[in-house]
Structure formats: structure tokens, C-alpha cells
Design an enzyme around this catalytic site. Structure first.
Site, PDB file in Angstrom:
ATOM      1  CE1 TYR A  23      27.458  14.704  32.143  1.00  0.00           C
ATOM      2  CE2 TYR A  23      27.754  14.651  34.613  1.00  0.00           C
ATOM      3  CZ  TYR A  23      27.280  15.148  33.508  1.00  0.00           C
ATOM      4  OH  TYR A  23      26.539  16.432  33.750  1.00  0.00           O
ATOM      5  CE  LYS A  39      45.683  21.864  60.669  1.00  0.00           C
ATOM      6  NZ  LYS A  39      46.921  21.645  60.536  1.00  0.00           N
TER       7      LYS A  39
HETATM    8  C1  LIG Z   1      47.351  20.503  61.271  1.00  0.00           C
HETATM    9  C2  LIG Z   1      48.516  20.606  62.515  1.00  0.00           C
HETATM   10  C3  LIG Z   1      48.269  19.894  63.651  1.00  0.00           C
HETATM   11  C4  LIG Z   1      47.173  18.838  64.063  1.00  0.00           C
HETATM   12  O1  LIG Z   1      47.681  17.818  63.256  1.00  0.00           O
HETATM   13  P1  LIG Z   1      46.781  16.316  63.328  1.00  0.00           P
HETATM   14  O2  LIG Z   1      47.697  15.493  62.652  1.00  0.00           O
HETATM   15  O3  LIG Z   1      45.495  16.804  62.702  1.00  0.00           O
HETATM   16  O4  LIG Z   1      46.524  15.928  64.696  1.00  0.00           O
HETATM   17  C5  LIG Z   1      49.229  20.299  64.908  1.00  0.00           C
HETATM   18  N1  LIG Z   1      50.211  21.135  64.656  1.00  0.00           N
HETATM   19  C6  LIG Z   1      50.308  21.711  63.259  1.00  0.00           C
HETATM   20  C7  LIG Z   1      51.534  22.604  63.185  1.00  0.00           C
HETATM   21  C8  LIG Z   1      49.499  21.408  62.313  1.00  0.00           C
HETATM   22  O5  LIG Z   1      49.727  21.927  61.172  1.00  0.00           O
END
Ligand SMILES: *Cc1c(COP(=O)(O)O)cnc(C)c1O
Length: 368
Positions: free
Chosen positions: A263, A54
Site C-alpha cells: 500500500y 487478565k
Molecule cells: C496488571 C496488574 C498486575 C500485573 O502487573 P505486571 O506488571 O504484568 O506484573 C498486578 N497488579 C495490578 C493491580 C495490575 O493491574
């Protein structure tokens, strides 16, 4: 000069024009593949290891990353929303299973159908939508076992489980809220809830992301879903390093004692100081909270950030270097995304997923 060549092939432009001010984000696809294999070996041979890609593969580029993971052996991928699933299908072609964590939202139906996506249904609404609009097409179910974020809770699930199971889900999953804290009491509680809600269903089950894999076999069930561990992040301490981010030095100047830098004049020189201005800033995900706190690296030599991080630029003390380097590394062998996150007051996930789209992403793979 005929400039149409450059307009037609921007990647060639980037490769051929060295010395631009664009920072370079190097991504080691072999390290990602090695991390996937190591996390795959961490569970029993009957347990499938998926890959979570994702948010553009945690900022690293979903197309190249997902293809490398598929070559390493991943057969099932998870993304957050259907649009990410569409991009992923384009990258992978038919075959690998693409699961959508946000489930089946109104408006997703055509994409789910045409691109063979598998929604993880989160509510009675989503179950109804899916079974009515795409009967017979694959789906999974997400249950909430204590995180209170996504998925059906026990009463809702109890009420419709017989009907949903009849329709043949491919997977039942839930997600742990505190898996990065092995001693947290919620882990065992969520595990018990997951058993209570799913034992005897005969459907393949998944509970563990990266943290859950490290909690041990009783959390693994039939399928694990690592994300951050693939990209070299905590809580997977044994991960191979994946990213290097090198920021070009645009210019240097001598700042005299008493003068300020950046800044709001938040840093004032106590002695004459050679300051390098490097290309990269908060618009590139180099958070403003790094101001006056972070270091960047010339090889193994740390160089302190001076003053405020600006939108496109960071100023750095290079007085102690014996020459001006072409680039300074903000991520590399001496500073991981988690190290930088510690300085910024956040987590490695946020550093990675904030990595900007101005960087030239360079992928290395297949040294052999
Ligand atoms: C993001 C997510 C993962 C992966 O999690 P990590 O901690 O990055 O390994 C797995 N399952 C769900 C439902 C997630 O939202």
C-alpha cells in the site's frame, strides 16, 4: 466426503491440515510455570505468589495458562473484570481464589456469588454494594497510594477503615506506577503511603507486581502479583522465553528494480529483490508501525519487512536466503515481544495482549 467430522471438531481440522495460511502461536507452558516458580523463589518463603491472568492471560489463552500455573503451585489469581473471573472459574474449578481488580460493579453480584469470586473493592460505593448485597462473602480492598487510577485514597480510607476492617477483608492491596524504574522517587513514596495506610491492620497486604518483586523484599509484604514476568516480558530480564509466532509464506515473487511493494508504495526496490508475502497483519496484532522497520527470522537469519504491514499480510525481503522457507518467525529466539515492541514504539505488554484470535495457539507442556 463427510464434512460433519470437520464441523464437529475444529481442533482436529487445524491439527490435521498442515500448510494452511493460519499462523501458529506456540506457547511454552513449562516456561510459564518455570517463570512463576522463579518469581516465587524471589521472595521469602512466607510470601505467597499469585498470578495475574487478565486479558486472556496477556493474550496467550487463560484456560491453558491458568491450569499450568495452578499445577505449578499458584493458589490465587487476579483478573481485571468479573467476566474474566467467570471464565477462569470454569477453567480451574472450585478451590483457587479468583480476585477481581475492578472490584464489585453493579451487575456483578450474581457472578461474584455463584462463582466464588473475590472483588477488590475500590471505593465507598463498592464497599457499600458488596457488604449490603453479599454480607459475609470474601472481599479485598484496593488503596491508591499515588498512581491515581484505582482504589481508595487516604481520606476516604481513613473515614471507613474501621468499618471495613470489621467486615474482615482478605487482602489489602495497592499498585506501583513506576516499579519498572527502580530509581524513580515515586516507588519509595508509594511504599511509605502504603505503610501509613495499612500498618497495624493485621490484614494480609500486597503491593508488588513483576516490577515490585524486583525492587526487593521491602516491597513484597504478604503476597506478590506477577503478570508480565510469567509471560517472559520486561522488566523480568531473567525470564524463560514463552512465545514463538511463525507466519506461513503464502507466495514469493521477483520484484524488479524500480517497482514498489505494498500500500502507498512506501518501499521501492533499488535492485531486483525476492519478496515473500507472509500470512499475518495488523488485524493479528502485528502493528502497522512495524512497516518498513521490523525484521522477521528464518532461523537465525533476519529478513527485513518491506513496505506497509497490511491487515492480513506482510511483505518481506528473502533475496539472501538460499531457499524459500515454509514459515518466518516474528516472535522467537531472536526476537522477543519486547524487541518487537521497541521497533513498534510500544511495550511488550501491548504486543502480547494484541496477539490476534486468528492464530492457531499450540501449547507445549510436560516434556517429561
Ligand atoms: C496488571 C496488574 C498486575 C500485573 O502487573 P505486571 O506488571 O504484568 O506484573 C498486578 N497488579 C495490578 C493491580 C495490575 O493491574
Amino acid at each position: 466426503m463427510d464434512i460433519s467430522f470437520f464441523l464437529l471438531d475444529r481442533s482436529a481440522w487445524h491439527v490435521k491440515k498442515a500448510g494452511m495460511a493460519t499462523a501458529s502461536l506456540s506457547i511454552d507452558l513449562d516456561a510459564i510455570a518455570a517463570n512463576w516458580r522463579a518469581l516465587d523463589r524471589a521472595s521469602a518463603s512466607g510470601v505467597q505468589t499469585a498470578a495475574v491472568v487478565k486479558a486472556d492471560a496477556y493474550g496467550l489463552g487463560i484456560t491453558r495458562v491458568a491450569r499450568a500455573l495452578a499445577r505449578a503451585g499458584a493458589r490465587r489469581f487476579f483478573v481485571a473484570v468479573a467476566e474474566e473471573g467467570a471464565a477462569l472459574r470454569q477453567a480451574l474449578g472450585p478451590g483457587p481464589q479468583i480476585c477481581i481488580l475492578s472490584g464489585h460493579m453493579a451487575g456483578d453480584t450474581d457472578m461474584i456469588h455463584d462463582l466464588d469470586l473475590t472483588p477488590m473493592l475500590n471505593s465507598l460505593d463498592q464497599v457499600t454494594r458488596h457488604l449490603e448485597s453479599l454480607p459475609g462473602l470474601p472481599f479485598g480492598v484496593q488503596l491508591d497510594t499515588g498512581m491515581n487510577r484505582l482504589g481508595m485514597e487516604e481520606p476516604e480510607w481513613e473515614a471507613i477503615a474501621p468499618f471495613v476492617l470489621e467486615a474482615g477483608p482478605e487482602l489489602i492491596m495497592s499498585h506501583l506506577a513506576c516499579a519498572d524504574e527502580p530509581d524513580h522517587a515515586l516507588n519509595d513514596l508509594q511504599l511509605a503511603n502504603f505503610h501509613a495506610m495499612t500498618d497495624g491492620t493485621g490484614v494480609p497486604r500486597s503491593l508488588a507486581a513483576t516490577g515490585g518483586i524486583l525492587l526487593g523484599p521491602k516491597y513484597h509484604f504478604d503476597l506478590t502479583r506477577p503478570g508480565v514476568g510469567l509471560y517472559g516480558g520486561r522488566p523480568y530480564e531473567g525470564a524463560a522465553r514463552v512465545v514463538t509466532l511463525s507466519l506461513p509464506v503464502i507466495q514469493t515473487r521477483l520484484v524488479q528494480a524500480g517497482e514498489a511493494v505494498g500500500y502507498s508504495c512506501t518501499w521501492v526496490a533499488e535492485q531486483d529483490t525476492t519478496v515473500a508475502t507472509i500470512s499475518g497483519g495488523y488485524a493479528d496484532g502485528l502493528l502497522r508501525t512495524l512497516s518498513n522497520r521490523a525484521v522477521v527470522w528464518d532461523g537465525d537469519i533476519p529478513c527485513p519487512v518491506l513496505g506497509r504491514v497490511s491487515m492480513d499480510l506482510i511483505t518481506v525481503d528473502v533475496s539472501h536466503l538460499d531457499r524459500v522457507p515454509h514459515t518466518l518467525d516474528i516472535l522467537g529466539p531472536y526476537q522477543t515481544p519486547d524487541d518487537l515492541a521497541d521497533v513498534a514504539g510500544t511495550i511488550g505488554y501491548e504486543i502480547l495482549t494484541s496477539l490476534g484470535n486468528r492464530y492457531t495457539r499450540r501449547y507445549s507442556e510436560g516434556a517429561a
